[in-house]
Design an enzyme around this catalytic site. Structure first.
Site, PDB file in Angstrom:
ATOM      1  N   HIS A   1       0.817  -1.212   0.000  1.00 48.01           N
ATOM      2  CA  HIS A   1       0.000   0.000   0.000  1.00 48.01           C
ATOM      3  C   HIS A   1       0.853   1.266   0.000  1.00 48.01           C
ATOM      4  O   HIS A   1       0.314   2.369   0.018  1.00 48.01           O
ATOM      5  CB  HIS A   1      -0.920  -0.026   1.239  1.00 48.01           C
ATOM      6  CG  HIS A   1      -2.074   0.900   1.165  1.00 48.01           C
ATOM      7  ND1 HIS A   1      -2.267   1.935   2.066  1.00 48.01           N
ATOM      8  CD2 HIS A   1      -3.118   0.976   0.296  1.00 48.01           C
ATOM      9  CE1 HIS A   1      -3.374   2.580   1.771  1.00 48.01           C
ATOM     10  NE2 HIS A   1      -3.902   2.037   0.692  1.00 48.01           N
TER      11      HIS A   1
ATOM     12  N   LYS B   1       3.248   4.426  -1.136  1.00 49.98           N
ATOM     13  CA  LYS B   1       3.376   5.314  -2.294  1.00 49.98           C
ATOM     14  C   LYS B   1       4.672   6.096  -2.124  1.00 49.98           C
ATOM     15  O   LYS B   1       4.722   7.089  -1.397  1.00 49.98           O
ATOM     16  CB  LYS B   1       2.201   6.285  -2.408  1.00 49.98           C
ATOM     17  CG  LYS B   1       0.866   5.621  -2.733  1.00 49.98           C
ATOM     18  CD  LYS B   1       0.108   5.230  -1.496  1.00 49.98           C
ATOM     19  CE  LYS B   1      -1.274   4.697  -1.846  1.00 49.98           C
ATOM     20  NZ  LYS B   1      -1.973   4.192  -0.642  1.00 49.98           N
TER      21      LYS B   1
ATOM     22  N   ASP C   1      17.144   9.642  -8.372  1.00 50.74           N
ATOM     23  CA  ASP C   1      18.583   9.915  -8.280  1.00 50.74           C
ATOM     24  C   ASP C   1      19.089  10.012  -6.850  1.00 50.74           C
ATOM     25  O   ASP C   1      20.103  10.670  -6.589  1.00 50.74           O
ATOM     26  CB  ASP C   1      18.934  11.204  -9.032  1.00 50.74           C
ATOM     27  CG  ASP C   1      18.898  11.020 -10.543  1.00 50.74           C
ATOM     28  OD1 ASP C   1      18.880   9.864 -11.003  1.00 50.74           O
ATOM     29  OD2 ASP C   1      18.882  12.043 -11.258  1.00 50.74           O
TER      30      ASP C   1
ATOM     31  N   HIS D   1      -9.160  10.957   1.051  1.00 51.84           N
ATOM     32  CA  HIS D   1      -8.221   9.844   0.919  1.00 51.84           C
ATOM     33  C   HIS D   1      -6.943  10.096   1.704  1.00 51.84           C
ATOM     34  O   HIS D   1      -6.020   9.286   1.688  1.00 51.84           O
ATOM     35  CB  HIS D   1      -7.901   9.619  -0.568  1.00 51.84           C
ATOM     36  CG  HIS D   1      -7.258   8.311  -0.866  1.00 51.84           C
ATOM     37  ND1 HIS D   1      -5.916   8.188  -1.181  1.00 51.84           N
ATOM     38  CD2 HIS D   1      -7.762   7.062  -0.899  1.00 51.84           C
ATOM     39  CE1 HIS D   1      -5.630   6.923  -1.402  1.00 51.84           C
ATOM     40  NE2 HIS D   1      -6.713   6.211  -1.238  1.00 51.84           N
TER      41      HIS D   1
ATOM     42  N   LYS E   1      -4.005  10.695   4.622  1.00 57.12           N
ATOM     43  CA  LYS E   1      -3.482   9.976   5.794  1.00 57.12           C
ATOM     44  C   LYS E   1      -2.431  10.871   6.435  1.00 57.12           C
ATOM     45  O   LYS E   1      -1.233  10.601   6.364  1.00 57.12           O
ATOM     46  CB  LYS E   1      -2.858   8.639   5.400  1.00 57.12           C
ATOM     47  CG  LYS E   1      -3.762   7.714   4.564  1.00 57.12           C
ATOM     48  CD  LYS E   1      -3.490   7.835   3.105  1.00 57.12           C
ATOM     49  CE  LYS E   1      -4.158   6.779   2.266  1.00 57.12           C
ATOM     50  NZ  LYS E   1      -5.561   6.602   2.419  1.00 57.12           N
TER      51      LYS E   1
ATOM     52  N   ASP F   1       0.591  19.575  18.111  1.00 54.59           N
ATOM     53  CA  ASP F   1       1.160  20.853  18.554  1.00 54.59           C
ATOM     54  C   ASP F   1       1.651  21.651  17.350  1.00 54.59           C
ATOM     55  O   ASP F   1       0.996  21.649  16.304  1.00 54.59           O
ATOM     56  CB  ASP F   1       2.233  20.611  19.613  1.00 54.59           C
ATOM     57  CG  ASP F   1       1.630  20.030  20.902  1.00 54.59           C
ATOM     58  OD1 ASP F   1       0.410  20.199  21.117  1.00 54.59           O
ATOM     59  OD2 ASP F   1       2.369  19.397  21.662  1.00 54.59           O
TER      60      ASP F   1
END
Length: 420
Positions: free
Chosen positions: A134, A136, A141, A313, A315, A320
């Protein structure tokens, strides 16, 4: 004809003993840029890939053959043809609809494509539901990296329509890129040099910047071997230290009791705690599951917003005025107990403020706020059911590891004879 597509059906670390237990610390001196939605993410990633001179490493859960997928394909093919090493790791479920022709065009150009846990359909239904790749991550380089929740699909762009997703990623330039590079290489099964060697390489001039920033970054991840709880523990620790504010925007919210308790405890000691949930979900079950927990949280002062403009979608979270996290991990049983995930932890006031302003505008302008004095409706029963469901799922990896589909294998596949 043989094509350079490999099938990986394991979530085990690579055989290289040096990469078995990757554990990364805080890296200072990073420049950070919050990327909101595909409008910011795709131009930044594609520009970096077009400038690539040596290597592109890419991991994604979803890659569709739409305008975004075809643009990515063209960029990767062009990079490989000019001699750039390109390694693409895809999930067998999320990318299960890619055509053989699409993959073959990449492979014939010299792109190494890897598929995690591929499976043919049974009676027209895909059965490889669990233990997904899952993450991404993109590293170019060993100089610039991207991590977050945005897949390579057109539904992350506003012109997709009402179902376009609201999501976030972060671009990182600086020493932390070496850790992301090392991690991506190790997880792809490629040969990994010593981290000291990659540190030396990281010190070379970058084509994207002449100087780095002040941000502290730490890469954390979860697997089903030695890092099962790292992301969950990072959230728990940050929440336990919160003194002023907490904002969590998470698409699929159904955490275990320990994390839920820390959210409640923060609100009890006077911290302003805001949760941004899906109000217009792409998966209705996600909304229903999250609402099972509302009464438990609202009664102790947690403020809950439901984002209603389009599917959420994201996450991301902040605590603080310094700590933030951006990554692929939801706060549900799939992400916290099954999937392979990766998040960046960030300690940087400017980045924290940028993320806070984005989430505050989202809550103010596009959310409905749940009433704080809702009539309690069997909240204890709901919490008990939630607790049982989560922890049953938590032990699922141990059971699933016995299934034949999850035994390690790495092999090339044959291109279908009828494919032209």
């Amino acid at each position: 004809m043989n094509i350079a597509v490999e099938h990986i059906a394991t979530d085990q670390p690579p055989d290289d003993s040096k990469a078995r237990d990757l554990d990364y610390g805080w890296q200072s001196g990073n420049r950070l840029q919050l990327l909101e939605n595909g409008e910011a993410y795709f131009p930044a990633v594609f520009d970096a890939m077009r400038k690539a001179q040596r290597e592109i490493l890419l991991e994604t859960f979803i890659l569709f053959e739409d305008k975004v997928g075809h643009e990515l394909q063209g960029i990767l093919i062009e990079a490989a043809q000019r001699g750039v090493k390109v390694v693409v790791s895809l999930d067998g479920f999320g990318c299960g609809e890619l055509s053989p022709a699409f993959l073959r065009e990449l492979a014939e150009a010299g792109v190494m494509v890897q598929m995690f846990d591929p499976a043919s359909k049974t009676l027209g239904i895909r059965t490889n539901w669990f233990r997904r790749l899952h993450r991404k991550i993109v590293v170019v380089d060993a100089s610039v990296a991207f991590i977050g929740g945005i897949n390579f699909s057109a539904d992350h762009l506003g012109d997709f329509g009402p179902e376009a997703k609201q999501d976030y990623a972060v671009q990182i330039i600086g020493p932390a890129v070496a850790d992301l590079h090392h991690f991506a290489l190790a997880q792809s099964g490629r040969q990994v040099r010593t981290r000291r060697g990659w540190r030396r390489r990281q010190q070379r001039p970058s084509p994207w910047t002449d100087e780095h920033g002040d941000g502290l970054v730490r890469l954390i991840y979860r697997d089903n071997v030695q890092h099962r709880d790292d992301i969950e523990e990072a959230y728990i620790h940050a929440l336990s230290q919160a003194r002023q504010r907490v904002v969590i925007a998470n698409a699929y919210f159904f955490p275990g009791y320990r994390l839920l308790r820390e959210i409640r405890n923060a609100a009890r000691r006077g911290v302003k705690v805001q949760l941004i949930m899906q109000g217009q979900p792409d998966v209705l079950l996600a909304k229903l599951a999250a609402r099972m927990l509302y009464d438990y949280l609202l009664k102790d002062g947690v403020v809950i917003h439901e984002y209603c403009q389009r599917p959420l979608h994201g996450k991301v979270a902040l605590v603080d005025d310094e700590w933030s996290t951006v990554g692929s991990s939801n706060l549900d049983p799939l992400s916290l107990a099954l999937n392979l995930e990766a998040n960046a932890l960030i300690r940087d006031r400017a980045f924290n403020q940028q993320l806070y302003q984005s989430l505050e505008a989202l809550a103010r302008d596009h959310c409905q706020t749940m009433p704080a004095k809702r009539k309690p409706r069997l909240w204890l029963w709901r919490l008990t059911v939630g607790f049982l469901v989560f922890h049953v799922m938590r032990h699922f990896p141990a059971l699933a590891s016995w299934l034949p589909a999850h035994k390690p294998r790495l092999k090339p596949i044959e291109s279908p004879a009828h494919d032209v």
